[in-house]
Structure formats: structure tokens, C-alpha cells
Design a protein around this motif. Structure first.
Motif, PDB file in Angstrom:
ATOM      1  N   SER B 196     -35.372 -23.772 -13.710  1.00 18.56           N
ATOM      2  CA  SER B 196     -36.611 -23.028 -13.971  1.00 18.56           C
ATOM      3  C   SER B 196     -37.824 -23.619 -13.247  1.00 18.56           C
ATOM      4  CB  SER B 196     -36.874 -22.966 -15.475  1.00 18.56           C
ATOM      5  OG  SER B 196     -37.001 -24.271 -15.961  1.00 18.56           O
ATOM      6  N   ARG B 199     -38.858 -22.984  -6.999  1.00 19.70           N
ATOM      7  CA  ARG B 199     -39.320 -21.741  -6.374  1.00 19.70           C
ATOM      8  C   ARG B 199     -38.559 -21.501  -5.067  1.00 19.70           C
ATOM      9  NH1 ARG B 199     -44.432 -20.026  -8.164  1.00 19.70           N
ATOM     10  NH2 ARG B 199     -43.946 -18.191  -6.931  1.00 19.70           N
ATOM     11  N   THR B 201     -35.591 -20.928  -2.722  1.00 17.21           N
ATOM     12  CA  THR B 201     -34.230 -20.398  -2.836  1.00 17.21           C
ATOM     13  C   THR B 201     -33.204 -21.382  -2.272  1.00 17.21           C
ATOM     14  OG1 THR B 201     -34.914 -19.089  -0.954  1.00 17.21           O
ATOM     15  CG2 THR B 201     -34.576 -17.915  -2.983  1.00 17.21           C
ATOM     16  N   SER B 224     -29.281 -16.765 -13.956  1.00 10.76           N
ATOM     17  CA  SER B 224     -30.497 -15.962 -13.779  1.00 10.76           C
ATOM     18  C   SER B 224     -31.465 -16.129 -14.943  1.00 10.76           C
ATOM     19  CB  SER B 224     -30.135 -14.481 -13.634  1.00 10.76           C
ATOM     20  OG  SER B 224     -29.197 -14.338 -12.619  1.00 10.76           O
ATOM     21  N   LEU B 227     -33.999 -18.788 -14.358  1.00 15.50           N
ATOM     22  CA  LEU B 227     -34.902 -18.724 -13.197  1.00 15.50           C
ATOM     23  C   LEU B 227     -36.363 -18.660 -13.626  1.00 15.50           C
ATOM     24  CD1 LEU B 227     -33.028 -16.237 -10.821  1.00 15.50           C
ATOM     25  CD2 LEU B 227     -33.302 -18.706 -10.525  1.00 15.50           C
ATOM     26  N   ILE B 231     -41.095 -16.251 -10.167  1.00 13.54           N
ATOM     27  CA  ILE B 231     -40.491 -15.846  -8.891  1.00 13.54           C
ATOM     28  C   ILE B 231     -40.555 -14.322  -8.810  1.00 13.54           C
ATOM     29  CG2 ILE B 231     -38.334 -15.770  -7.544  1.00 13.54           C
ATOM     30  CD1 ILE B 231     -37.537 -18.419  -8.774  1.00 13.54           C
ATOM     31  N   ALA B 233     -39.866 -10.485  -8.402  1.00 13.72           N
ATOM     32  CA  ALA B 233     -38.633  -9.775  -8.759  1.00 13.72           C
ATOM     33  C   ALA B 233     -37.727  -9.538  -7.556  1.00 13.72           C
ATOM     34  CB  ALA B 233     -38.980  -8.456  -9.425  1.00 13.72           C
ATOM     35  N   LYS B 235     -37.499 -11.230  -4.814  1.00 11.22           N
ATOM     36  CA  LYS B 235     -36.900 -12.488  -4.373  1.00 11.22           C
ATOM     37  C   LYS B 235     -35.766 -12.886  -5.329  1.00 11.22           C
ATOM     38  CE  LYS B 235     -38.383 -17.112  -2.966  1.00 11.22           C
ATOM     39  NZ  LYS B 235     -39.503 -18.031  -2.902  1.00 11.22           N
ATOM     40  N   LYS B 236     -36.028 -12.638  -6.609  1.00  7.52           N
ATOM     41  CA  LYS B 236     -35.036 -12.967  -7.630  1.00  7.52           C
ATOM     42  C   LYS B 236     -33.770 -12.141  -7.411  1.00  7.52           C
ATOM     43  CE  LYS B 236     -36.927 -14.231 -11.687  1.00  7.52           C
ATOM     44  NZ  LYS B 236     -37.534 -14.060 -13.008  1.00  7.52           N
ATOM     45  N   GLU B 237     -33.967 -10.864  -7.147  1.00 11.18           N
ATOM     46  CA  GLU B 237     -32.809  -9.979  -6.929  1.00 11.18           C
ATOM     47  C   GLU B 237     -32.016 -10.431  -5.707  1.00 11.18           C
ATOM     48  OE1 GLU B 237     -32.924  -8.480 -10.203  1.00 11.18           O
ATOM     49  OE2 GLU B 237     -31.405  -7.608  -8.869  1.00 11.18           O
ATOM     50  N   LYS B 240     -30.079 -13.469  -6.522  1.00  9.63           N
ATOM     51  CA  LYS B 240     -28.889 -13.147  -7.325  1.00  9.63           C
ATOM     52  C   LYS B 240     -27.754 -12.660  -6.444  1.00  9.63           C
ATOM     53  CE  LYS B 240     -31.230 -11.860 -11.616  1.00  9.63           C
ATOM     54  NZ  LYS B 240     -31.569 -10.726 -12.475  1.00  9.63           N
TER      55      LYS B 240
END
Lengths: 187, 246
Positions: B196, B199, B201, B224, B227, B231, B233, B235-237, B240
Motif C-alpha cells: 500500500s 506508487r 509499478t 489489489s 494497493l 494510485i 484507477a 494505472k491500477k487496472e 492488475k
């Protein structure tokens, strides 16, 4: 595009995110080092060449074109670094290279080598050390490219048939070294 | 391979090929009648005679040099940008460092077993946390890896750095060491908790790889959930999707 694919990392690198080269380095350091080591037989020099390769990757990152494979680009840079090193050492023949990995025209064997002659694989490696650097590099490329002769031939601006003949002649040279080393060890 | 070529190959093996036989053998190779793999010693050379990747013995020195070079390059790039100097954050980090060192000292004072080993370890931890220079930190982290024996305090220190260090390269270097200990609950839990705080990746993927190496891979959903909510969304996707391929 996969965010951590080679191409994506190169995109990041070109956009100024230099830390992306860290992942490329982790991905290719071993295979590059192995290629250099198989070409030079010198651990320290192989490390230096990996370093030089990545220095050039950072310096010339904007020269990479997305249409090409990153691995091929990386190895082209590595190969140029190796060639530069050979040119430098040929101008300074007594430079810092380990004498045991320089091609040796004479067939005399030191005491340690005498003991290795009994082992065929060791003998083969001793003979390899006597090959000219560019010949060792060709064999290293063939191993690296998993014997895809067509791809290796393209790197050398040659064709598959010519490349195979060249390898055949190198193998013949190797056998010659092995025979002479074996003969000299019996005296 | 046809039997009539055996004699040629035997002569090749014995080194008694004459000029015409050599030409003949070369044309058979060109025509594909004889494969290079059929040549005596060729397969042995390719399969065993040359160094394999698994046997590659490049040293940690190479990693140190690379990351030091990378840091220098990044600093040069940074110099061209206007950089906001966040002194309150640095102050917080310095206080945390002092507190951590103090805690390390107390722990050492209260422990009775293996004084010389603990002292050495504590010294290493303090040295690591007190280092100012990025190159020096990477060097010290690499030394921990090369030594191959990090104790609980060292693992704590590496986890602390993984969460607090500004440089992603230092964080990655820490994850590289922690990967070797990811089978230990302390390291694994620390790695999970550190997710957490990240930042980058690249660092997150390294952590995911370390967790995978622990033999108890986290599910994508589980990962996830940890996380950082800040971050973006998209970038998060994207992350993933990468993690799904690990």
C-alpha cells in the motif's frame, strides 16, 4: 500493450522514466552476461560489457524504434560493445585482458591444462579459448539464439548455408586444437 | 543422416579429411543432408561446453554498478526539472530513522544470546539506515544479499526502507534481498504490508514476484485490495493486467 513488456518499458524510458531500465536490466543481465562470457571467457570483462551495454541503452534510448524487438536491439548494442572492446584490445595487445582467455596460437599447455586434457569437455573448452574472439562470439550467438541459424545469419548479413559452412570450419579448427593439445600432453 | 556420410564424419572426427572430402562435407551441410548437430562435439559444445544462463556467475558488483549508474543518470535528468523540496518529509524520515536506531539499540541491549553475531548485525542495520547516499545504500543492500544471512532485524530494516526510501531503485534492491527470505512469515507479511506504500509499478511488480517466490502466491484480488487508493484507477487496472500474467 503490456505495461511491463519490453516495448512498453522502452516507451517509458524514451519518455524520461529511466527507472524502467531497471526492469530491463533485471530481465536481460544474465543472458547478456552469459553471451559475453561465452564470447570472451572473462568474468570481469563480461560484467564491464553488461555495464557498457546499459550505459548505451540509456544514452541512445531515443534511437530505438518500436517496430523492432527490444531484445534484438539490446543484443545489437551488446555486440557493438564487444566489437569495440576487441578493437581496443587489438590496438593495445597487452591490455588488461586475462591472458588465459586470449586466443593462443601456440599449443603449449601449462600444468593445469595438462590435467584437464583427460576430460573431453574440458579439452573442448581449452580449445575454445584458443579460437579467435569473433569465432567464439559466433558460437555464443548460435547458442544464444537456440540454434536458429537463419536469425543468426541475418545478424551477420549472411545466409544460412554460408553460416553453417563457417561454423563447420570453426568446428574443424577446434578439433585441430584438441588433437594437437592431446598430442602435446602425451610427451 | 544417411549411412554413407558416416565415413566422412569419421574422417572429420579423426582429422583426416582431405580437400575434396572437406568440400563434399561442406556441400552436404549446405544442402541440409548433414546437420551441424551431427558433427562430433558440436552438440556437446552447445549443450554443455558453453556456459548456461543458470550457471552464470555474475557478481552483485555488477548490480551495484548498474544501479549506481542509473541513479546518476536519473539525477542528471532530475536536475533539468524543477524539484519541489519537501523538507517536512525529510524531517519525518530523519526522526523515524533515529527512533528506529534507538529501538535497534534497545533490542540489542535486552538480548542475551550470540553477542558478537548480534552486534555485527546491529552495526550493519545502523550503517544501512544511517547511510545518506543512494549509491552507498544500494551498495550496503547488495552486501546484505551477498552475505546471504539477514536476521530478523535486518529484514525489519529492509522492510522499513522498502516503505520509506524515496528512490525506487533502493526499494527494488530491498525487494531483491527480501525475495530470498519471502518464505519467512515476517518477510512475507512485511512485503504484503508494503504494497500500500508503493506508487511505482516496477516496485509493485517486484513485490508480486517476491510473493510468488515465497510459494504462497497472493491472488490478484487479494493483492489489489492492498494497493494504494491514491494510485489512479487506469494505472491500477493496467497493473492488475500485468500482475495477472505473473
Amino acid at each position: 500493450m503490456n505495461q511491463f513488456s519490453d516495448k512498453s518499458l522502452m516507451n517509458r524510458l524514451q519518455n524520461g522514466q529511466l527507472d524502467a531500465s531497471g526492469l530491463l536490466y533485471e530481465r536481460y543481465k544474465k543472458v547478456l552476461w552469459t553471451y559475453f562470457f561465452n564470447s570472451t571467457g572473462d568474468r570481469n570483462q563480461s560484467e564491464d560489457l553488461v555495464q557498457t551495454t546499459f550505459e548505451k541503452v540509456l544514452k541512445y534510448r531515443h534511437n530505438y524504434r518500436e517496430s523492432g524487438s527490444v531484445k534484438a536491439w539490446l543484443f545489437a548494442i551488446g555486440r557493438n560493445a564487444l566489437t569495440d572492446e576487441w578493437q581496443k584490445s587489438s590496438k593495445q595487445p597487452q591490455a588488461s585482458l586475462d591472458p588465459s582467455v586470449r586466443p593462443r596460437a601456440d599449443q603449449s599447455l601449462n600444468a593445469e591444462e595438462q590435467m584437464m586434457v583427460g576430460d573431453r569437455m574440458a579439452l573442448l573448452q581449452l580449445a575454445m579459448a584458443r579460437l579467435a574472439p569473433e569465432k567464439r562470439e559466433l558460437l555464443a550467438q548460435i547458442k544464444l539464439q537456440e540454434k536458429k541459424y537463419k536469425e543468426v545469419a541475418a545478424l551477420y548479413n549472411s545466409n544460412e548455408a554460408a553460416l553453417k559452412v563457417r561454423v563447420f570450419r570453426i568446428m574443424q579448427e577446434l578439433r585441430g586444437y584438441m588433437d594437437r593439445m592431446q598430442a602435446s600432453s602425451q610427451y | 543422416m544417411k549411412e554413407q556420410y558416416q565415413a566422412l564424419l569419421a574422417d572429420f572426427a579423426a582429422g583426416t579429411l582431405d580437400e575434396s572430402e572437406q568440400e563434399c562435407l561442406e556441400s552436404l551441410i549446405v544442402e541440409g543432408e548433414i546437420e551441424l548437430a551431427d558433427l562430433p562435439d558440436f552438440s556437446a559444445l552447445m549443450d554443455k561446453g558453453m556456459n548456461h544462463q543458470e550457471q552464470a556467475e555474475e557478481t552483485h558488483n555488477m548490480d551495484e554498478r548498474f544501479y549506481a549508474m542509473l541513479e546518476t543518470e536519473m539525477e542528471q535528468v532530475e536536475k533539468t526539472k524543477v524539484r519541489a523540496f519537501s523538507w517536512p518529509l525529510q524531517l519525518v524520515a530523519a526522526i523515524a530513522l533515529i527512533l528506529f536506531s534507538f529501538w535497534g539499540g534497545l533490542e540489542y541491549a535486552s538480548s542475551g544470546d550470540g553477542p558478537s553475531r548480534t552486534l555485527g548485525s546491529n552495526q550493519q542495520v545502523v550503517e544501512l539506515l544511517a547511510a545518506n547516499d543512494i549509491d552507498e545504500k544500494i551498495h550496503l543492500v547488495s552486501k546484505v544479499r551477498a552475505a546471504g544471512q539477514a536476521d530478523e532485524k535486518m529484514i525489519d530494516a529492509l522492510l522499513f526502507m522498502l516503505v520509506n526510501e524515496e528512490s525506487n531503485n533502493i526499494r527494488i534492491a530491498c525487494v531483491n534481498v527480501l525475495t530470498d527470505y519471502s518464505h519467512l512469515p515476517q518477510a512475507r507479511l512485511g512485503l504484503v504490508n508494503a504494497i500500500s506504500y508503493q506508487r511505482s509499478t516496477v516496485v509493485l511488480v517486484s513485490i508480486a514476484e517476491a510473493l510468488e517466490a515465497s510459494g504462497k502466491k497472493m491472488s490478484l484480488e487479494e493483492f489489489s485490495q492492498h494497493l494504494n487508493p491514491q494510485i489512479p484507477a487506469a494505472k491500477k487496472e493496467s497493473l492488475k493486467r500485468i500482475l495477472a500474467q505473473l
